[in-house]
Structures are given as structure tokens and as C-alpha cells.
Design a protein around this motif. Structure first.
Motif, mmCIF file in Angstrom:
data_model
loop_
_atom_site.group_PDB
_atom_site.id
_atom_site.type_symbol
_atom_site.label_atom_id
_atom_site.label_comp_id
_atom_site.label_asym_id
_atom_site.label_seq_id
_atom_site.Cartn_x
_atom_site.Cartn_y
_atom_site.Cartn_z
ATOM 1 N N LEU A 17 -4.620 -22.659 13.945
ATOM 2 C CA LEU A 17 -4.667 -24.060 13.521
ATOM 3 C C LEU A 17 -3.326 -24.505 12.950
ATOM 4 N N GLU A 18 -2.671 -23.619 12.214
ATOM 5 C CA GLU A 18 -1.353 -23.940 11.666
ATOM 6 C C GLU A 18 -0.363 -24.239 12.790
ATOM 7 N N ILE A 19 -0.430 -23.463 13.857
ATOM 8 C CA ILE A 19 0.480 -23.665 14.999
ATOM 9 C C ILE A 19 0.133 -24.948 15.735
ATOM 10 N N VAL A 20 -1.164 -25.128 16.052
ATOM 11 C CA VAL A 20 -1.610 -26.280 16.842
ATOM 12 C C VAL A 20 -1.371 -27.583 16.089
ATOM 13 N N LEU A 21 -1.782 -27.635 14.830
ATOM 14 C CA LEU A 21 -1.632 -28.868 14.059
ATOM 15 C C LEU A 21 -0.163 -29.144 13.723
ATOM 16 N N GLY A 22 0.605 -28.073 13.500
ATOM 17 C CA GLY A 22 2.027 -28.243 13.236
ATOM 18 C C GLY A 22 2.760 -28.878 14.395
ATOM 19 N N ARG A 23 2.258 -28.629 15.615
ATOM 20 C CA ARG A 23 2.839 -29.218 16.818
ATOM 21 C C ARG A 23 2.789 -30.738 16.770
ATOM 22 N N ASP A 24 1.782 -31.269 16.052
ATOM 23 C CA ASP A 24 1.604 -32.719 15.969
ATOM 24 C C ASP A 24 2.146 -33.280 14.661
ATOM 25 N N GLY A 25 2.852 -32.442 13.909
ATOM 26 C CA GLY A 25 3.471 -32.915 12.679
ATOM 27 C C GLY A 25 2.582 -32.846 11.450
ATOM 28 N N HIS A 26 1.417 -32.191 11.547
ATOM 29 C CA HIS A 26 0.542 -32.062 10.388
ATOM 30 C C HIS A 26 0.901 -30.799 9.600
ATOM 31 N N SER A 27 0.615 -30.844 8.318
ATOM 32 C CA SER A 27 0.729 -29.625 7.516
ATOM 33 C C SER A 27 -0.685 -29.167 7.176
#
Length: 224
Positions: A17-27
Motif C-alpha cells: 500500500l505504501e508503494i501503490v499509494l505513494g505512486r499517486d502522491g499519498h503518504s
């Protein structure tokens, strides 16, 4: 950047989830159980929640109910549970969406973006509600689609009001039926289908391929 509280007891899922969401600029703020999730929610601003239902210290459905009393942040359930009754229970408790494991990263991101948009999309202004081209005057019982006035029956108006108020969140059949027809009619899904068909004929550009009133098969409806 949005801060997303991710609640899952599997370290590999949290890392993904950290990788996937980070791709969209989320922390992400990671929590492995209900206790740490509630502590994180109380300690900092949270814009959205991704919630697994299988937690070691508390059932995720119970935690969802607690989250809804503490924060308006949209909650996306991410779970291996595929039973429709589980989905309905989560959505009735206020989950914005339900994604089953295993999941596609792009789909989860799209649903998260939609949930974040929906959290601020239905804009109440005194006696009115607005969602996209739908402009509802509550006091005068009037609806406009863009600049076009549309006449609704009382039940059509009430159902559409429920959907607009929810923004893009899924409302279950039973939730809409109880709100509009009363508790005795929570199972009378055909009543709702008749009204939805009539609404689509009045507000959709192409009722055969609706873009405003979306169907979640076996669960309920949402506004697009």
C-alpha cells in the motif's frame, strides 16, 4: 498530498500500500491493529482510511463503526471477505467503497481518488444541494439538471436527495429504502428499482447507459 491511514495486520500488504499509494502522491500512516489505528486517528489529520476487516484485536466492522464516530474521512474497506452481506454491512456503516483482495493497484487508486473527491462533492448551501449538473432546491422541491428544470415525484425527490447527500459514496438498497419508505420496507428492492428507472429517464443524458446514477450490483447505488 493526502494522508491515508492504512490498517492491516499483514506487513507485506502495508508495504504494498505504501508503494501503490505513494505512486499517486499519498503518504500512508500504517497501523497493524485497531488500537494503533484509533491512536493514529486521534493524533493527526487523516484524509482517508484503507481498512482490512480481519484484524487481530477487533473485528474490522466494529472498528469501522468507531471510525465513523471519530472522523469524516472516507473509508475504503480492503478485505479478502467476498460475501455480499459483509459488503452491505460495511457500506451501511458508512464505508465509501469496498475492494476485495487480491486487488489491482490502479483500481484501488481510482477508488481512493473518487472517495476523496466525493468527500467534498455534495455541496449543501442552506436550502440546496449540488452534485455535478444536479441542483436541488430543498425548500421549493425543485430540481434542475444544468439549466433544465425537471419535475420529480415526492419519492423520486427523496431518493435523489439521499444520493446527492452521500456524494459519490455507495448507499445500500436497504439504507435508501429505510430512509425513504421506512423500516418496514427495507427489503422491498423493487420499489427502489422503479424509482431509479424513472429518475434515470429524467436526469440521464442516455438512460440506457447511465453516467450519473450508478449501480453497484447486489448492493445499491451511487452518484457518478
Amino acid at each position: 498530498m493526502s494522508a491515508v491511514l492504512c490498517i492491516d495486520d499483514e506487513p507485506a500488504i502495508l508495504r504494498l500500500l505504501e508503494i501503490v499509494l505513494g505512486r499517486d502522491g499519498h503518504s500512508i500512516i500504517a497501523a497493524k491493529d485497531a488500537r494503533s489505528a484509533l491512536a493514529a486517528l486521534d493524533a493527526q489529520r487523516i484524509d482517508a482510511v484503507v481498512l482490512d476487516l480481519g484484524l487481530p484485536d477487533r473485528d474490522g466492522i466494529e472498528l469501522l463503526a468507531a471510525l465513523r464516530t471519530r472522523s469524516p474521512a472516507p473509508v475504503i474497506v480492503l478485505s479478502a471477505r467476498t460475501d455480499v452481506s459483509e459488503k452491505v454491512a460495511a457500506l451501511d456503516l458508512g464505508a465509501s467503497d469496498y475492494v476485495t483482495k487480491p486487488f489491482e493497484g490502479d483500481e484501488l487508486l481510482a477508488r481512493l481518488r473518487a472517495a476523496l473527491r466525493s468527500a467534498g462533492r455534495a455541496t449543501p448551501s442552506g436550502e440546496s444541494l449540488t452534485h455535478g449538473p444536479l441542483h436541488m432546491n430543498l425548500a421549493r422541491h425543485e430540481l434542475k439538471v444544468g439549466d433544465r428544470p425537471v419535475t420529480l415525484t415526492p419519492k423520486e425527490f427523496a431518493v435523489l436527495r439521499q444520493l446527492i447527500t452521500a456524494g459519490g459514496r455507495v448507499l445500500t438498497h436497504s439504507a435508501i429504502l429505510e430512509a425513504v419508505w421506512g423500516k418496514a420496507h427495507r427489503s422491498d428492492v423493487e420499489y427502489l428499482r422503479v424509482v431509479i428507472r424513472a429518475l434515470r429517464l429524467k436526469v440521464e443524458e442516455n438512460p440506457a447507459s447511465p453516467s450519473l446514477i450508478r449501480n453497484e450490483p447486489g448492493i445499491g447505488y451511487r452518484l457518478g
